[in-house]
Design a protein around this motif. Sequence first.
Motif, short mmCIF file in Angstrom:
data_model
loop_
_atom_site.label_atom_id
_atom_site.label_comp_id
_atom_site.label_asym_id
_atom_site.label_seq_id
_atom_site.Cartn_x
_atom_site.Cartn_y
_atom_site.Cartn_z
N VAL A 263 23.97 7.92 14.31
CA VAL A 263 24.29 7.21 13.09
C VAL A 263 25.57 6.43 13.32
O VAL A 263 26.56 6.99 13.80
CB VAL A 263 24.47 8.21 11.91
CG1 VAL A 263 24.89 7.49 10.66
CG2 VAL A 263 23.19 8.99 11.69
N ASN A 264 25.54 5.17 13.01
CA ASN A 264 26.72 4.33 13.17
C ASN A 264 27.61 4.55 11.97
O ASN A 264 27.28 4.14 10.86
CB ASN A 264 26.31 2.86 13.29
CG ASN A 264 27.48 1.96 13.60
OD1 ASN A 264 28.63 2.33 13.42
ND2 ASN A 264 27.17 0.77 14.07
N LEU A 265 28.74 5.21 12.20
CA LEU A 265 29.64 5.51 11.10
C LEU A 265 30.79 4.52 11.00
O LEU A 265 31.72 4.72 10.24
CB LEU A 265 30.19 6.93 11.23
CG LEU A 265 29.14 8.01 11.08
CD1 LEU A 265 29.68 9.36 11.45
CD2 LEU A 265 28.59 8.03 9.67
N GLY A 266 30.70 3.45 11.78
CA GLY A 266 31.73 2.41 11.70
C GLY A 266 31.73 1.81 10.31
O GLY A 266 30.69 1.73 9.65
N LEU A 267 32.88 1.41 9.85
CA LEU A 267 32.98 0.87 8.50
C LEU A 267 32.32 -0.49 8.42
O LEU A 267 32.55 -1.35 9.26
CB LEU A 267 34.44 0.79 8.07
CG LEU A 267 35.18 2.12 8.04
CD1 LEU A 267 36.62 1.90 7.58
CD2 LEU A 267 34.50 3.12 7.14
N THR A 268 31.50 -0.65 7.42
CA THR A 268 30.88 -1.94 7.15
C THR A 268 31.57 -2.51 5.93
O THR A 268 32.47 -1.90 5.37
CB THR A 268 29.37 -1.77 6.87
OG1 THR A 268 29.21 -0.98 5.70
CG2 THR A 268 28.66 -1.14 8.05
N GLY A 269 31.11 -3.63 5.50
CA GLY A 269 31.70 -4.26 4.33
C GLY A 269 31.69 -3.35 3.12
O GLY A 269 32.59 -3.37 2.30
N ASN A 270 30.66 -2.52 3.00
CA ASN A 270 30.59 -1.62 1.85
C ASN A 270 30.72 -0.15 2.25
O ASN A 270 30.34 0.73 1.49
CB ASN A 270 29.30 -1.87 1.06
CG ASN A 270 28.08 -1.77 1.94
OD1 ASN A 270 28.17 -1.45 3.12
ND2 ASN A 270 26.93 -2.06 1.36
N ASP A 271 31.23 0.13 3.45
CA ASP A 271 31.53 1.48 3.91
C ASP A 271 30.30 2.39 3.90
O ASP A 271 30.37 3.53 3.51
CB ASP A 271 32.65 2.08 3.04
CG ASP A 271 33.28 3.31 3.69
OD1 ASP A 271 33.23 3.42 4.93
OD2 ASP A 271 33.80 4.15 2.95
N GLN A 272 29.14 1.87 4.36
CA GLN A 272 27.92 2.66 4.37
C GLN A 272 27.51 2.98 5.81
O GLN A 272 27.54 2.12 6.67
CB GLN A 272 26.78 1.89 3.71
CG GLN A 272 26.98 1.68 2.24
CD GLN A 272 25.82 0.95 1.62
OE1 GLN A 272 24.76 0.84 2.20
NE2 GLN A 272 26.01 0.46 0.42
N PRO A 273 27.11 4.24 6.06
CA PRO A 273 26.56 4.56 7.37
C PRO A 273 25.23 3.86 7.54
O PRO A 273 24.55 3.56 6.56
CB PRO A 273 26.39 6.07 7.34
CG PRO A 273 26.63 6.52 5.95
CD PRO A 273 27.17 5.37 5.17
N ARG A 274 24.87 3.58 8.77
CA ARG A 274 23.59 2.92 9.05
C ARG A 274 23.04 3.44 10.37
O ARG A 274 23.78 4.02 11.16
CB ARG A 274 23.75 1.42 9.06
CG ARG A 274 24.76 0.91 10.07
CD ARG A 274 25.12 -0.56 9.80
NE ARG A 274 25.98 -1.09 10.82
CZ ARG A 274 27.28 -0.88 10.91
NH1 ARG A 274 27.89 -0.11 10.06
NH2 ARG A 274 27.98 -1.41 11.89
N PRO A 275 21.75 3.25 10.64
CA PRO A 275 21.19 3.71 11.91
C PRO A 275 21.94 3.06 13.07
O PRO A 275 22.29 1.88 13.00
CB PRO A 275 19.74 3.25 11.86
CG PRO A 275 19.44 3.06 10.41
CD PRO A 275 20.74 2.64 9.78
N ALA A 276 22.17 3.84 14.11
CA ALA A 276 22.85 3.32 15.29
C ALA A 276 21.85 2.52 16.12
O ALA A 276 20.64 2.76 16.04
CB ALA A 276 23.43 4.45 16.11
N PRO A 277 22.32 1.59 16.93
CA PRO A 277 21.42 0.88 17.83
C PRO A 277 20.76 1.88 18.77
O PRO A 277 21.31 2.94 19.05
CB PRO A 277 22.35 -0.06 18.61
CG PRO A 277 23.62 -0.09 17.85
CD PRO A 277 23.70 1.16 17.04
#
Length: 181
Positions: free
Chosen positions: A80-94
């Motif tokens: 899981v990509n826990l890097g901060l996005t614009g809205n601070d949501q986790p997303r599937p990792a590459p």
Amino acid sequence: MAQRLQIACFALSQDGRLVATASSKGTLVRVFSAVDGTLLQEVRRGADRAEIYSLAFSENMKWLAVSSDKGTVHVFNLKVNLGLTGNDQPRPAPESNTPAAASSLTFIKGVLPKFFNSEWSVAQFRLHEGTHYIVAFGHQKNTVVILGMDGSFHRCVFDPASGGEMKQLECYSFLKPDETS
């Protein structure tokens, strides 16, 4: 339409961004974003039905531990990509090439059931089948703590690179023999 099973066990990450769930069938564990409900990852505990007793995220959210009535504790690599996005949501990792996490039969993807393309645990530990165990991550790197309703305490370490069976570091019973019945 696929049958929806009831959730039998769930866990929330320490920061509240991830939720792991296991159904009453106990074969799959799913990890969702607690922010928007997006399915981030799905891992397979096994092929046969099991009662999941416990799910636990590591503090850094790189690992997920699962205990079941089969007497096993599994540790899964979270992608899981826990890097901060614009809205601070986790997303599937590459996609990554973690050798211990994917079935060796992925070449038949799309031909046979999704079982053969499942993500499997990186590390496992075997205990007495049928005893209720709760699992957590220890303070030392790559350690798992297992507490059994029979009064047993186990501390194990896993190798994230090579995976396989966890090595037991300590084991003892915190109940007196006459207290276990």
